[in-house]
Write a protein that holds these residues in place. Sequence first.
Motif, PDB file in Angstrom:
ATOM      1  N   SER A  54      37.273  48.953  32.924  1.00 17.85           N
ATOM      2  CA  SER A  54      36.922  48.158  34.064  1.00 17.85           C
ATOM      3  C   SER A  54      35.766  47.620  34.144  1.00 17.85           C
ATOM      4  CB  SER A  54      37.857  48.030  34.721  1.00 17.85           C
ATOM      5  OG  SER A  54      37.867  49.093  35.595  1.00 17.85           O
TER       6      SER A  54
ATOM      7  N   THR B 175      40.003  48.313  40.696  1.00 18.10           N
ATOM      8  CA  THR B 175      39.825  47.646  39.493  1.00 18.10           C
ATOM      9  C   THR B 175      41.227  46.794  38.778  1.00 18.10           C
ATOM     10  OG1 THR B 175      40.680  49.487  38.384  1.00 18.10           O
ATOM     11  CG2 THR B 175      38.689  50.060  38.557  1.00 18.10           C
ATOM     12  N   GLN B 176      41.198  45.808  37.250  1.00 16.63           N
ATOM     13  CA  GLN B 176      41.970  45.694  36.811  1.00 16.63           C
ATOM     14  C   GLN B 176      42.832  46.323  36.844  1.00 16.63           C
ATOM     15  OE1 GLN B 176      42.141  41.832  36.337  1.00 16.63           O
ATOM     16  NE2 GLN B 176      40.682  41.913  37.981  1.00 16.63           N
TER      17      GLN B 176
ATOM     18  N   THR C 245      35.149  43.692  34.006  1.00 20.03           N
ATOM     19  CA  THR C 245      36.094  42.488  34.037  1.00 20.03           C
ATOM     20  C   THR C 245      36.081  43.382  35.731  1.00 20.03           C
ATOM     21  OG1 THR C 245      37.552  44.202  34.369  1.00 20.03           O
ATOM     22  CG2 THR C 245      37.051  42.453  32.137  1.00 20.03           C
ATOM     23  N   THR C 246      35.466  43.982  36.640  1.00 22.81           N
ATOM     24  CA  THR C 246      35.546  44.231  37.487  1.00 22.81           C
ATOM     25  C   THR C 246      34.661  44.194  38.571  1.00 22.81           C
ATOM     26  OG1 THR C 246      37.808  45.367  37.655  1.00 22.81           O
ATOM     27  CG2 THR C 246      36.454  45.859  39.518  1.00 22.81           C
TER      28      THR C 246
END
Length: 412
Positions: free
Chosen positions: A275, A286-287, A278-279
Amino acid sequence: MTQAEIKLCSLLLQEHFGEIVDKIGTHLIRTGSQPLRAIVHGTGTSLDQVKKALCVLIQHNLVTYQIHKRGIVEYEAHCSRILRILRYPRYIYTAKTLYSDTGELIVEELLLNGKMTMSAVVKKVADRLTETMEDGKTMDYAEVSSTFCRLADTHFVQRCPLVPDPPESAEAQPPPPAPTLSINEKDMYLVPKLNLIGKGKRRRSSDDDAAGEPRPKRPKQTAESKEPMPDDGIYWQANLDRFHQHFRDQSIVNAVANRMDQTSSEIVRTMLRMSEITTSSGAPFTQPLSSNEIFRSLPVGYNISKQVLDQYLTLLADDPLEFVGKSGDSGGGMYVINLHKALASLAMATLESIVQERFGSRCARIFRLVLRKKHLEQKQVEDFAMIPAKEAKDMLYKLLSENLISLQVGCQ
């Protein structure tokens, strides 16, 4: 901002950029944002020197500018960014750990120069690596380009904002007093397609000069013969927030390893690695990641079964520190890492260790008790900490005098 911070910023600017840049930067730190003429008047420095100093500071992202409604451009220094210079060795060492010597030199060049094009970085790094190699060996541009792409893919380097193309209807309008820079978020890590062919070059040694052989004259390069590179105008910089995110992740992994075991820390490391792109660095969680995804992403050769992984994830989710939380049941269970709670726990542990080191274990016990319960009366502290009244009173006063705890008077 304290005087000590201002003094430290001044010393850092002087050491890295010289006296004039230090004078301009320190003046902006003390006074806040100011227009060009006010900086010239306030520092007693010539206009040309002030402009050059501001260019250096803007090049290294230590000063930003803002255009006001009346068209006045004001410049502002950022103390927090200047203090990050102290961490430059750690950024460089991290790049070396993750991406070997090539990554180390790429990040070092970007930190030393502020902003550079990818082609300039690749050629400079290839030349530096070739200098360290044995005679007859050279570093290929393609290998350095590959490492640069990996750094961009993991967001350790990013594109600098550009001046947007003016609309066709705005040709007749006068240009603004200063350009407004912008970049699309999806383009920040987009690497231009470059076909860099070549190898690093060695500098001519002094022995060759001492031999008395005349150097061949270089042909003069005219503006027409020197073609611009395909990435001309696309500049890159080190993404320091991404390095800080990496440091945070490492602290969380180490904390889990100390509290539980190496397998638990490797599972958390895998979740953070999945992650990291994406985070955002400021996100509280986190995702969500499924148990199946985590299992497939574990390092090669890490032989634990899916059943054992699920047991570890359940153990992590049930831990009182709540570093890992469960957010759903699909895909074998959805799990997140509570970043804010993890950082708060790490900060509390650091505070407790500082108190214990300075004032002893009994003071640390009282401090930990107040930290957990939020509010306690003196009698409650004595009872819960199991410390005699006189000793507890002395310790509370010691913590109070150091501003580690505060006193709140209740109303009857």
